[in-house]
Design an enzyme around this catalytic site. Structure first.
Site, PDB file in Angstrom:
ATOM      1  N   PRO A  26      57.504  12.365 -11.649  1.00  0.00           N
ATOM      2  CA  PRO A  26      56.694  13.320 -10.897  1.00  0.00           C
ATOM      3  C   PRO A  26      55.223  13.249 -11.313  1.00  0.00           C
ATOM      4  O   PRO A  26      54.920  13.060 -12.493  1.00  0.00           O
ATOM      5  CB  PRO A  26      57.300  14.679 -11.241  1.00  0.00           C
ATOM      6  CG  PRO A  26      58.063  14.476 -12.491  1.00  0.00           C
ATOM      7  CD  PRO A  26      58.430  13.023 -12.577  1.00  0.00           C
ATOM      8  N   GLY A  43      52.489  15.866 -16.693  1.00  0.00           N
ATOM      9  CA  GLY A  43      52.372  15.435 -18.086  1.00  0.00           C
ATOM     10  C   GLY A  43      53.328  14.316 -18.440  1.00  0.00           C
ATOM     11  O   GLY A  43      53.596  14.071 -19.609  1.00  0.00           O
ATOM     12  N   SER A 100      52.421   9.654 -15.303  1.00  0.00           N
ATOM     13  CA  SER A 100      52.671   8.916 -14.070  1.00  0.00           C
ATOM     14  C   SER A 100      51.564   7.899 -13.739  1.00  0.00           C
ATOM     15  O   SER A 100      51.858   6.778 -13.306  1.00  0.00           O
ATOM     16  CB  SER A 100      52.889   9.932 -12.945  1.00  0.00           C
ATOM     17  OG  SER A 100      52.285   9.574 -11.790  1.00  0.00           O
ATOM     18  N   ALA A 102      49.471   6.287 -15.816  1.00  0.00           N
ATOM     19  CA  ALA A 102      49.530   5.139 -16.739  1.00  0.00           C
ATOM     20  C   ALA A 102      50.729   4.265 -16.408  1.00  0.00           C
ATOM     21  O   ALA A 102      50.619   3.031 -16.382  1.00  0.00           O
ATOM     22  CB  ALA A 102      49.615   5.616 -18.190  1.00  0.00           C
ATOM     23  N   ALA A 103      51.877   4.893 -16.126  1.00  0.00           N
ATOM     24  CA  ALA A 103      53.089   4.125 -15.811  1.00  0.00           C
ATOM     25  C   ALA A 103      52.872   3.287 -14.550  1.00  0.00           C
ATOM     26  O   ALA A 103      53.332   2.150 -14.461  1.00  0.00           O
ATOM     27  CB  ALA A 103      54.277   5.067 -15.635  1.00  0.00           C
ATOM     28  N   ASP A 118      49.287   7.310 -23.446  1.00  0.00           N
ATOM     29  CA  ASP A 118      50.143   7.235 -22.251  1.00  0.00           C
ATOM     30  C   ASP A 118      50.470   5.789 -21.918  1.00  0.00           C
ATOM     31  O   ASP A 118      51.605   5.466 -21.570  1.00  0.00           O
ATOM     32  CB  ASP A 118      49.450   7.867 -21.030  1.00  0.00           C
ATOM     33  CG  ASP A 118      49.610   9.377 -21.001  1.00  0.00           C
ATOM     34  OD1 ASP A 118      49.983   9.939 -22.046  1.00  0.00           O
ATOM     35  OD2 ASP A 118      49.363   9.982 -19.948  1.00  0.00           O
TER      36      ASP A 118
HETATM   37  O1  PMV Z   1      49.438  16.826 -20.078  1.00  0.00           O
HETATM   38  P1  PMV Z   1      49.388  15.471 -20.739  1.00  0.00           P
HETATM   39  O2  PMV Z   1      50.734  14.804 -20.904  1.00  0.00           O
HETATM   40  O3  PMV Z   1      48.351  14.583 -20.155  1.00  0.00           O
HETATM   41  O4  PMV Z   1      48.995  15.693 -22.254  1.00  0.00           O
HETATM   42  C1  PMV Z   1      47.827  16.326 -22.676  1.00  0.00           C
HETATM   43  C2  PMV Z   1      47.774  16.313 -24.175  1.00  0.00           C
HETATM   44  C3  PMV Z   1      46.649  17.145 -24.772  1.00  0.00           C
HETATM   45  O5  PMV Z   1      46.802  17.047 -26.175  1.00  0.00           O
HETATM   46  C4  PMV Z   1      46.736  18.596 -24.371  1.00  0.00           C
HETATM   47  C5  PMV Z   1      45.267  16.615 -24.357  1.00  0.00           C
HETATM   48  C6  PMV Z   1      44.909  15.271 -24.947  1.00  0.00           C
HETATM   49  O6  PMV Z   1      43.940  14.658 -24.416  1.00  0.00           O
HETATM   50  O7  PMV Z   1      45.493  14.806 -25.934  1.00  0.00           O
END
Ligand code: PMV
Length: 310
Positions: free
Chosen positions: A94, A98, A101, A103-104, A145
């Protein structure tokens, strides 16, 4: 004969350390095999894309897909390809939850394109191309990611340092539940930064989150699921205290714990996106997932966490 190239990648989950990682504390991310993406590249009269978000000429993609356009251009420049390609993307990851998606997608496209060119792809070349795409998608990607969606192992990440990986070795199952609400990483990160300046309790909360990520790595390596679960719940409480949870994530955390989870926490930027819960066996994982769907989760997934799976 028509040339065909195939590429794959998985989603990713941040197990521990979101937000505190911004302040130099460690974080743990892992490939999330239950969600994946596939690409298929063939010859085309001109560059074109077929995906659930857009089908048509690559030159006409909407703004959120400009990273794909730039990535294809860079790949074609490397191989001095004048002719067009047709790119098909099929994904169960999805978007904006978080799960990495974007990067994948870049990983699967780069792999697919090198396969189409029948050329080996080194890890460094892959990360360079994905980074180019992620810079357009997110501005300032840390690289976690890209690494977590392209490899098989959990990653230990400290900002500004080399990524290191370690084996997953936990006799337990991870349940991932989607709140159905888009994650709000950018706003949450900005609010934490403001509080970091204004509220003297916040640096200590960040430090505790970092310590929990360090301890979680040891719990994973030494196969201690109950300990790992309790650290996850502690991390969720601290993230809530930082103001990056929301009612949906808190409800799904409570629901997981009430259904015998060893622990549960939000994952990623928060204020939406996904929740992760740890279950000691598959039956409990299924029970947690069912209860979370009843409590409003839009979708749930289950992933075994190691070599000693029951
Ligand atoms: O929501 P995601 O999976 O892109 O993760 C963000 C992670 C944070 O630590 C909140 C921000 C970051 O840049 O590391």
């Amino acid at each position: 004969m028509e040339a065909v190239g195939l590429g794959k990648a998985t989603g990713k989950i941040i197990l521990m350390g979101e937000h505190s990682v911004v302040y130099g504390e460690p974080a743990i991310a892992m490939p999330f095999l239950a969600t994946h993406i596939q690409t298929r590249i063939t010859d085309g009269p001109e560059n074109s894309l077929d995906s659930i978000y857009f089908s048509g000429k690559l030159a006409d993609v909407p703004a959120p897909l400009k990273n794909i356009q730039a990535l294809i251009t860079a790949l074609q420049e490397k191989f001095q390809q004048q002719a067009g390609i047709h790119l098909e993307i099929t994904s169960t990851i999805p978007a904006e939850r978080g799960m990495g998606s974007s990067a994948a997608t870049a990983v699967a496209i780069t792999r697919g394109y090198f396969d189409y060119q029948k050329t080996d792809l080194s890890d460094q070349e892959l990360l360079d191309f994905v980074n180019l795409s992620e810079k357009i998608a997110h501005g300032n990607p840390s690289g976690i990611d890209a690494a977590a969606t392209s490899g098989p192992n959990p990653l230990y990440f400290i900002k500004g340092q080399e990524l290191s990986s370690f084996p997953m070795n936990v006799d337990a199952y991870l349940v991932v539940a989607d709140t159905g609400i888009k994650g709000k990483t950018r706003g949450a990160v900005a609010d934490v930064a403001k509080q970091y300046q204004e509220n003297p309790a916040v640096p200590e909360l960040i430090h505790i989150l970092g310590q929990l990520a360090k301890d979680a790595k040891q719990a994973i390596i030494s196969n201690q699921p109950a300990l790992l679960g309790s650290m996850m719940t502690k991390a969720h409480r601290n993230l809530k205290a930082l103001g990056v949870s929301n009612d949906a994530l808190d409800l799904l955390t409570d629901t997981a714990i009430a259904n015998n989870a060893l622990g549960a926490k939000l994952t990623g930027g928060g204020r939406g996106g996904c929740l992760i819960a740890l279950a000691e066996d598959l039956a409990t994982a299924k029970q947690i997932a069912a209860a979370q769907e009843k409590a409003g989760a839009k979708q749930t997934w289950i992933q075994g966490l190691g070599v000693y799976q029951k």
